[in-house]
Write a protein that holds these residues in place. Structure first.
Motif, PDB file in Angstrom:
ATOM      1  N   ASP A  77       6.272 -13.658  -1.892  1.00 38.09           N
ATOM      2  CA  ASP A  77       5.436 -12.480  -2.140  1.00 38.09           C
ATOM      3  C   ASP A  77       5.952 -11.235  -1.433  1.00 38.09           C
ATOM      4  O   ASP A  77       5.673 -10.117  -1.849  1.00 38.09           O
ATOM      5  N   LYS A  78       6.679 -11.443  -0.354  1.00 40.37           N
ATOM      6  CA  LYS A  78       7.107 -10.284   0.441  1.00 40.37           C
ATOM      7  C   LYS A  78       8.594  -9.977   0.319  1.00 40.37           C
ATOM      8  O   LYS A  78       8.987  -8.821   0.356  1.00 40.37           O
ATOM      9  N   ASN A  80      10.986  -9.353  -1.711  1.00 38.67           N
ATOM     10  CA  ASN A  80      11.234  -9.042  -3.128  1.00 38.67           C
ATOM     11  C   ASN A  80      12.711  -8.996  -3.493  1.00 38.67           C
ATOM     12  O   ASN A  80      13.067  -9.200  -4.654  1.00 38.67           O
TER      13      ASN A  80
END
Ligand code: OGA
Ligand code: NI
Length: 210
Positions: A77-78, A80
């Motif tokens: 999620d972080k 990218n």
């Protein structure tokens, strides 16, 4: 053979089923590999790596005599920059489920950095209090790796002699986390990898009884 080819996956996972491990060279695409190396570099420059511990979450110990690497846990999620690589890892998970008849539901990956002199003593990747790691997967990120640089992965298959695998750029190894004993021999140079595990259940559920 390429990753686009179903036969190719079938062949790899046949080997994994029979031998408990499979080595796949040139695993990532050029683009994925570049993104991975660049992101590793960026995190390392920003001091985002921490000394790796032994044991499962909440039960960790840092024991330098056993392992000497520094790690950064990736978060889909972080982080990218790694989106394409996560897509590929998801594909690997799906293909293992298809061809090895497992029901993997998740994965967890970290970058690992072994400084010169680093090693990881012989071990299995499953912990006694946490057994959801099914398949270990490592992709090496070492450019210009040469004989004598050390840092080989030594594996101890049950039915054959031990083997020494050089951590060369874009080489991937998959092995059964619960059965294949392995160690990282002392590295004479900094050694980099993307290392992770295909999980039977999502991580956060583990540790909850029964
Ligand atoms: C591990 C491990 C092997 C390697 O992180 O558990 O065994 O070759 N790594 O990096
Ligand atoms: Ni291991």
């Amino acid at each position: 053979m390429t990753r686009e080819d179903d036969l190719c996956w079938q062949n790899w996972f046949d080997q994994l089923s029979i031998n408990d491990y499979v080595v796949i060279d040139n695993f990532l695409t050029t683009k994925e590999l570049k993104k991975t190396i660049d992101y590793f570099q960026k995190l390392n420059k920003r001091d985002k790596f921490a000394k790796a511990a032994i044991g499962s979450s909440g039960n960790e110990h840092i024991i330098s005599e056993i392992r000497g690497d520094y790690i950064y846990w990736l978060d889909a999620d972080k982080d990218n920059e790694m989106i394409e690589v996560f897509d590929t890892l998801t594909l690997v998970k799906r293909m293992i489920n298809r061809y090895c008849f497992l029901s993997l539901s998740d994965y967890e990956f970290h970058f690992a950095y072994y400084p010169s002199g680093g090693f990881y003593k012989k071990h299995l990747d499953q912990f006694s209090n946490r057994n959801n790691r099914m398949i270990s997967m490592i992709i090496y990120l070492n450019e210009n790796w040469k004989n004598g640089d050390g840092g080989e992965l030594k594996i101890y298959p049950n039915n054959s002699d031990s083997k020494t695998i050089e951590p060369i750029l874009n080489r991937c190894i998959l092995f059964k986390s619960d059965t294949l004993l392995h160690e990282v021999l002392k590295s004479n140079k900094p050694r980099k990898s993307l290392t992770g595990w295909m999980l039977y259940q999502p991580s956060p559920l583990i540790g909850v009884t029964p």
